[in-house]
Design an enzyme around this catalytic site. Structure first.
Site, PDB file in Angstrom:
ATOM      1  CG  ASN A 132      -0.422  -0.042   2.513  1.00  0.00           C
ATOM      2  OD1 ASN A 132       0.742  -0.380   2.666  1.00  0.00           O
ATOM      3  ND2 ASN A 132      -1.208   0.304   3.515  1.00  0.00           N
ATOM      4  CD  GLU A 187       1.824  -0.315  10.495  1.00  0.00           C
ATOM      5  OE1 GLU A 187       0.612  -0.683  10.586  1.00  0.00           O
ATOM      6  OE2 GLU A 187       2.313   0.213   9.496  1.00  0.00           O
ATOM      7  CB  CYS A 197      -2.624   0.118   8.813  1.00  0.00           C
ATOM      8  SG  CYS A 197      -1.893  -1.143   7.821  1.00  0.00           S
ATOM      9  CD  GLU A 214       7.639   0.461  10.848  1.00  0.00           C
ATOM     10  OE1 GLU A 214       6.523   0.570  10.325  1.00  0.00           O
ATOM     11  OE2 GLU A 214       8.603  -0.119  10.314  1.00  0.00           O
TER      12      GLU A 214
HETATM   13  C1  SIN Z   1       0.138   1.841   6.701  1.00  0.00           C
HETATM   14  O1  SIN Z   1      -0.926   1.807   6.149  1.00  0.00           O
HETATM   15  O2  SIN Z   1       0.624   0.818   7.178  1.00  0.00           O
HETATM   16  C2  SIN Z   1       0.973   3.089   6.819  1.00  0.00           C
HETATM   17  C3  SIN Z   1       0.210   4.332   6.773  1.00  0.00           C
HETATM   18  C4  SIN Z   1       1.060   5.546   7.005  1.00  0.00           C
HETATM   19  O3  SIN Z   1       2.276   5.473   7.136  1.00  0.00           O
HETATM   20  O4  SIN Z   1       0.488   6.621   7.079  1.00  0.00           O
END
Ligand code: SIN
Length: 537
Positions: free
Chosen positions: A201, A301, A335, A511
């Site tokens: 993604n 994550e 996510c 992270e």
């Molecule tokens: C993710 O969807 O895992 C990361 C989203 C983000 O870094 O904003």
């Protein structure tokens, strides 16, 4: 983007002559603006075609094929057309990359922080120089519109910039001992070879977010790129090479069918001391089990199911903007996207109407390369199936689809209408499962206590958002939400300087930020005895 032929995807039915940065099979080409015709003939062109690596992975500073010679196909999610092929690495190929990282670690760990900083900074500079090409690759293989892809490249590069600034500042502590005559201090050491497993993604940012801190502290990495979006990862590897990152420090490998075999090699090999994974909770659990045999340090994550709460005292327009940004970023495929939008009864109708209007009037779905497109395809058909299932389930249980609600088959198999659903209830699938698509379900609620309970009534806890103008409520709710990240009066929280990560089954580890650095370090304690007290007069 300047290189885009402006009229390329225009709604006009007239034929258009293409003189753009898209390569076509036979130029000059007369294209008709019907989608399928465009889709079948157009190939995005890079300013620097040597960034496009086919059939080779980056191991020990060299471009190598899979020993079996096997490759897999990568398709454009917008058109279904073949982009190219990549090596199907297996356990033995992976082992070679691990061995290379092990050898490189012995030297790289002893470089000074300043030296590592310069390497990361150079890599960052090269990402900036090649911004357009990285953008093109992301849109091509992930499908997100150019503006989003461009934003991702900046976001991704910023991890290298941020961690390059941290590399020379890896400090230990001095600790007052409780034993007379002892001196205690700590040394922060790189943990060793790291296996990084990244999702599709964010084809660039999820790699740089892991590689940046790893290299900053002196680790070496084997990065397994996602089968859906390997070309961005391989382009990043090429830039690492050009930046002068020593051989073996960064290895980028690919697999599709063999992904479980590669994953199991990374998680069971004793040389690998750390695994960082971004992806689903079930896969995270599996990797954790596999890591247990060699007790690797882990950062996971995993999935989210973000609550997004709008209280009666919120600035409704701000909340609508925040909800749009959070819910529909990357077509809902992050996510941290809002998954359950709770709106307090007093402003429910106003919010729902304004939110639905924006989705209806301001969104344009299409090929991410097309001018004016705000939302691209989903990654593959399985994603569409899940979205469709959630929408039909809500409808069947009494919710009302007020915008969208259908596949956009005329655009291609992976397109879905941005969708707004009102009258959501707790028995609907969207109340408990992550949709990972462009569907916003609005749940009414009455009290703060009720909504906090609802928000926390899930096994995962990645991000949570709420909108309110009551400062006491802001503090209270932020403290009570069972998530790793809270957005107050904003729908966007991602920033290389901020610690990103979850609680509960959304995983652990952080992270980005200083906390992200610690994930790749071990703290060595040194006690030195017989040192006396202080100077005697
Ligand atoms: C993710 O969807 O895992 C990361 C989203 C983000 O870094 O904003």
């Amino acid at each position: 983007m300047a290189f885009l032929q402006r009229s390329l995807f225009s709604a006009s039915r007239n034929a258009t002559i293409v003189r753009s940065r898209f390569q076509t099979k036979s130029l000059p080409l007369v294209l008709h603006s019907s989608y399928s015709r465009l889709a079948s003939t157009m190939v995005p062109k890079l300013k620097d075609p040597s960034l496009f690596k086919q059939d080779i992975c980056y191991v020990n500073g060299e471009w190598v094929k899979a020993q079996s010679g096997k490759t897999f196909e990568v398709n454009d999610p917008a058109t279904g057309k073949l982009i190219g092929t990549c090596p199907e690495f297996d356990a033995q190929d992976t082992k070679k990359a691990i061995d290379a990282a092990e050898v490189a670690f012995e030297t790289f760990r002893h470089k000074t922080g300043r030296e590592r900083s310069k390497l990361l900074r150079k890599w960052y500079d090269l990402m900036v120089e090649n911004h357009d090409d990285l953008t093109t690759l992301i849109t091509w293989e992930n499908g997100k519109p150019l503006a989003d892809a461009k934003g991702e490249v900046t976001y991704a590069a910023n991890f290298f910039e941020w961690f390059s600034e941290e590399a020379p500042r890896i400090y230990g502590d001095t600790i007052p001992s409780s034993v007379p005559g002892n001196r205690v201090w700590t040394i922060k050491e790189p943990i060793g070879v790291c296996g990084l497993i990244t999702p599709w993604n964010f084809p660039a940012a999820m790699i740089t977010r892991k590689v940046g801190p790893a290299l900053a502290v002196g680790c070496t990495v084997v990065c397994k790129a996602p089968g859906e979006t390997p070309f961005t990862a391989l382009a990043l590897a090429e830039l690492a090479h050009r930046a002068g990152i020593p051989a073996g420090v960064v290895n980028v490998i690919t697999a599709l069918e063999n992904t479980p075999e590669v994953g199991s090699t990374l998680t069971t090999d004793p040389v690998v001391r750390k695994i960082s994974f971004t992806g689903s909770t079930p896969v995270g659990k599996l990797l954790m089990k596999q890591c247990s045999g060699t007790l690797k340090k882990l950062s996971l994550e995993l999935g989210g199911n973000a609550p997004f709460i709008v209280f009666d005292d919120a600035d409704v327009d701000l909340a609508v903007t925040g909800a749009i940004a959070s819910k529909f970023r990357s077509s809902g495929q992050t996510c941290v996207c809002a998954n359950r939008i709770y709106v307090q009864r007093g402003i429910y109708d106003e919010f729902a109407q304004k939110f639905a209007e924006q989705v209806k009037n301001n969104f344009r779905v299409g090929n991410g390369f097309e001018e004016g497109v705000t939302h691209g395809p989903l990654i593959h058909h399985r994603a569409i199936d899940k979205v469709e299932q959630h929408v039909r389930d809500a409808e069947k249980k009494g919710a009302k689809v007020v915008v969208g609600g259908h596949k956009l088959e005329k655009l291609g198999p992976n397109f879905y209408e941005p969708t707004v659903i009102t009258g959501m209830t707790r028995d609907m699938a969207m109340a408990s499962e992550e949709t990972f698509g462009p569907v916003a379900g609005l749940f009414p609620f009455d009290t703060e206590d009720e909504v906090v309970k609802l928000a926390n009534s899930t096994q995962v806890g990645l991000a949570g958002y709420f909108f309110s103008r009551d400062i006491q409520r802001c503090v209270r709710v932020a403290e009570h939400l069972e998530v790793g990240m809270v957005g107050i009066n904003t729908g966007l929280i991602s920033d290389p300087a901020s610690p990103f990560g979850g609680v509960k089954e959304s995983g652990f580890g952080r992270e980005g930020s200083l906390y992200g650095i610690g994930e790749y370090q071990v703290t060595k304690m040194v006690t030195s005895g017989g040192m006396g007290q202080s100077l005697q007069k």
